[in-house]
Design a protein around this motif. Structure first.
Motif, PDB file in Angstrom:
ATOM      1  N   MET A 178     -49.772  33.251  63.950  1.00 56.94           N
ATOM      2  CA  MET A 178     -50.279  34.584  63.603  1.00 56.94           C
ATOM      3  C   MET A 178     -50.152  35.549  64.782  1.00 56.94           C
ATOM      4  N   VAL A 179     -50.167  35.022  65.999  1.00 55.92           N
ATOM      5  CA  VAL A 179     -49.988  35.871  67.182  1.00 55.92           C
ATOM      6  C   VAL A 179     -48.537  36.306  67.306  1.00 55.92           C
ATOM      7  N   PHE A 180     -47.603  35.360  67.095  1.00 52.26           N
ATOM      8  CA  PHE A 180     -46.190  35.652  67.342  1.00 52.26           C
ATOM      9  C   PHE A 180     -45.500  36.342  66.171  1.00 52.26           C
ATOM     10  N   ALA A 181     -45.930  36.079  64.946  1.00 49.66           N
ATOM     11  CA  ALA A 181     -45.230  36.647  63.785  1.00 49.66           C
ATOM     12  C   ALA A 181     -45.229  38.179  63.786  1.00 49.66           C
ATOM     13  N   PRO A 182     -46.368  38.851  64.027  1.00 48.67           N
ATOM     14  CA  PRO A 182     -46.320  40.327  64.069  1.00 48.67           C
ATOM     15  C   PRO A 182     -45.406  40.862  65.157  1.00 48.67           C
ATOM     16  N   ARG A 183     -45.315  40.148  66.282  1.00 41.59           N
ATOM     17  CA  ARG A 183     -44.443  40.607  67.352  1.00 41.59           C
ATOM     18  C   ARG A 183     -42.972  40.444  66.977  1.00 41.59           C
ATOM     19  N   ALA A 184     -42.673  39.379  66.240  1.00 41.63           N
ATOM     20  CA  ALA A 184     -41.302  39.215  65.764  1.00 41.63           C
ATOM     21  C   ALA A 184     -40.942  40.328  64.796  1.00 41.63           C
ATOM     22  N   GLN A 185     -41.891  40.691  63.933  1.00 40.16           N
ATOM     23  CA  GLN A 185     -41.622  41.764  62.973  1.00 40.16           C
ATOM     24  C   GLN A 185     -41.527  43.110  63.671  1.00 40.16           C
ATOM     25  N   ALA A 186     -42.383  43.323  64.669  1.00 44.89           N
ATOM     26  CA  ALA A 186     -42.351  44.601  65.379  1.00 44.89           C
ATOM     27  C   ALA A 186     -40.998  44.829  66.034  1.00 44.89           C
ATOM     28  N   ALA A 187     -40.354  43.746  66.456  1.00 46.78           N
ATOM     29  CA  ALA A 187     -39.037  43.875  67.071  1.00 46.78           C
ATOM     30  C   ALA A 187     -37.998  44.374  66.090  1.00 46.78           C
ATOM     31  N   ALA A 188     -38.299  44.239  64.792  1.00 41.15           N
ATOM     32  CA  ALA A 188     -37.335  44.658  63.765  1.00 41.15           C
ATOM     33  C   ALA A 188     -37.442  46.131  63.420  1.00 41.15           C
ATOM     34  N   ASP A 189     -38.521  46.780  63.833  1.00 44.02           N
ATOM     35  CA  ASP A 189     -38.726  48.160  63.442  1.00 44.02           C
ATOM     36  C   ASP A 189     -37.563  49.078  63.778  1.00 44.02           C
ATOM     37  N   PRO A 190     -36.868  48.880  64.926  1.00 38.06           N
ATOM     38  CA  PRO A 190     -35.720  49.747  65.188  1.00 38.06           C
ATOM     39  C   PRO A 190     -34.629  49.658  64.129  1.00 38.06           C
ATOM     40  N   TRP A 191     -34.638  48.570  63.339  1.00 39.57           N
ATOM     41  CA  TRP A 191     -33.635  48.414  62.294  1.00 39.57           C
ATOM     42  C   TRP A 191     -34.017  49.150  61.015  1.00 39.57           C
ATOM     43  N   LEU A 192     -35.265  49.536  60.913  1.00 39.63           N
ATOM     44  CA  LEU A 192     -35.706  50.312  59.764  1.00 39.63           C
ATOM     45  C   LEU A 192     -35.494  51.793  60.047  1.00 39.63           C
ATOM     46  N   PRO A 193     -35.383  52.615  58.994  1.00 42.36           N
ATOM     47  CA  PRO A 193     -35.232  54.051  59.229  1.00 42.36           C
ATOM     48  C   PRO A 193     -36.368  54.587  60.100  1.00 42.36           C
ATOM     49  N   ALA A 194     -36.030  55.440  61.043  1.00 46.84           N
ATOM     50  CA  ALA A 194     -37.055  55.990  61.934  1.00 46.84           C
ATOM     51  C   ALA A 194     -38.128  56.723  61.145  1.00 46.84           C
ATOM     52  N   GLY A 195     -37.729  57.361  60.052  1.00 43.67           N
ATOM     53  CA  GLY A 195     -38.697  58.082  59.235  1.00 43.67           C
ATOM     54  C   GLY A 195     -39.714  57.173  58.582  1.00 43.67           C
ATOM     55  N   PHE A 196     -39.322  55.938  58.257  1.00 43.06           N
ATOM     56  CA  PHE A 196     -40.289  55.001  57.684  1.00 43.06           C
ATOM     57  C   PHE A 196     -41.355  54.649  58.715  1.00 43.06           C
ATOM     58  N   THR A 197     -40.925  54.443  59.959  1.00 40.67           N
ATOM     59  CA  THR A 197     -41.890  54.159  61.023  1.00 40.67           C
ATOM     60  C   THR A 197     -42.905  55.290  61.146  1.00 40.67           C
TER      61      THR A 197
END
Length: 315
Positions: A94-113
């Motif tokens: 549970m500690v590492f999973a959100p950090r792995a997902q957070a690393a993916a945010d640059p791959w999502l549209p900036a507007g979604f962020t």
């Protein structure tokens, strides 16, 4: 070494799924790559949790093989120790999973962020019982994103404008004109008349400057488009078809389906989708209204939302 049938099945199935995903990818491979990245993130999180767990419990008494053997022999203490180790591992995951997902945010549209949380807040306020709310993110992408890196993608300033039509913002709120220049259709005015309190102060003078009202309008329009189809199994597909091309048109197509042998008017894919009654006249890029409407439903229901699903759950 003999390869098991199970291995052939898993590898072959994965390759077939990859091929189908690439073939149907509206972003020319980018959405498929994002889906693959989500799998890599999961693997990274499990690996990080595993090695952290191993580093924390590097003494012989915590060896899991020894504990499993003792537990099998009836040792209560060994069994409880295994449970404790499992709880710690889940905690690390549970500690590492959100950090792995957070690393993916640059791959999502900036507007979604920037606007994803606002969209979810509007959905939870105005359509709390949406059966699959992440579809709204797919709808925004379909309406505003020529590609995930395009200037208008998830951008409140997104605009599609011709001499006969103007589509504004993330949800492409539309007004259209006749050949003589007179107003033929104005969805913003219609929304304001219906939702005077919810959309107070919103007009064509500031339509591009009010992202929260753009997203509120998307939720309200989608919810309203779904209402006539609440009893249908394909309510959300019908809703999206109605958002894009009008609810009345969807109802006519359902009736046409019902009068055809073997066609289920409660289902979209493989049934109502094959009974388009819209114009076949070419509009944009050689596509007609039928092509645009059917692609809209296909992408919003099956393709575009998946890249947002994990992040949406964390908002």
């Amino acid at each position: 070494m003999k390869i098991r049938h199970r291995s052939w099945f898993l590898v072959g199935g994965a390759l077939i799924a990859l091929a189908v995903s690439l073939w149907s990818d509206p972003d020319h491979g980018l959405s498929t790559a994002l889906g693959g990245l989500s799998l890599v993130q999961g693997i990274w999180a499990v690996a990080a949790a595993f090695w952290a767990h191993k580093a924390l419990f590097d003494y012989p008494e915590a060896d899991k093989r020894t504990l499993i053997k003792k537990a099998g022999e009836g040792s209560l203490g060994a069994g409880l120790a295994l449970i404790a180790l499992a709880i710690v591992f889940v905690g690390l995951l549970m500690v590492f999973a959100p950090r792995a997902q957070a690393a993916a945010d640059p791959w999502l549209p900036a507007g979604f962020t920037k606007y994803g949380a606002t969209l979810k807040a509007e959905q939870q306020r105005y359509w709390t019982d949406h059966p699959d709310a992440v579809l709204l993110a797919g709808l925004i992408e379909q309406e505003s994103c020529i590609s995930l890196k395009s200037k208008g993608c998830w951008n409140p300033a997104a605009q599609l404008k011709t001499s006969r039509e103007e589509g504004a913002g993330m949800g492409q709120i539309t007004r259209a004109y006749r050949a003589d220049g007179s107003l033929r259709f104005d969805s913003l005015s219609g929304l304001r008349n219906q939702y005077a309190a919810e959309l107070a102060g919103w007009s064509w003078n500031n339509v591009y400057a009010k992202p929260e009202l753009q997203l509120r309008a998307v939720v309200l329009m989608s919810r309203d488009a779904a209402k006539p189809f609440r009893a249908a199994p394909a309510m959300l597909a019908f809703s999206d078809a109605g958002y894009n091309g009008g609810v009345g048109g969807v109802q006519k197509e359902r009736r046409a389906c019902a009068m055809s042998n073997g066609c289920d008017a409660g289902r979209w894919f493989g049934h109502v989708e094959y009974h388009c009654l819209k114009s076949r006249q070419s509009l944009y890029g050689g596509r007609n209204a039928c092509d645009i409407n059917r692609e809209h439903v296909h992408n919003v229901m099956l393709i575009r939302p998946e890249k947002y699903r994990t992040r949406w759950a964390m908002l």
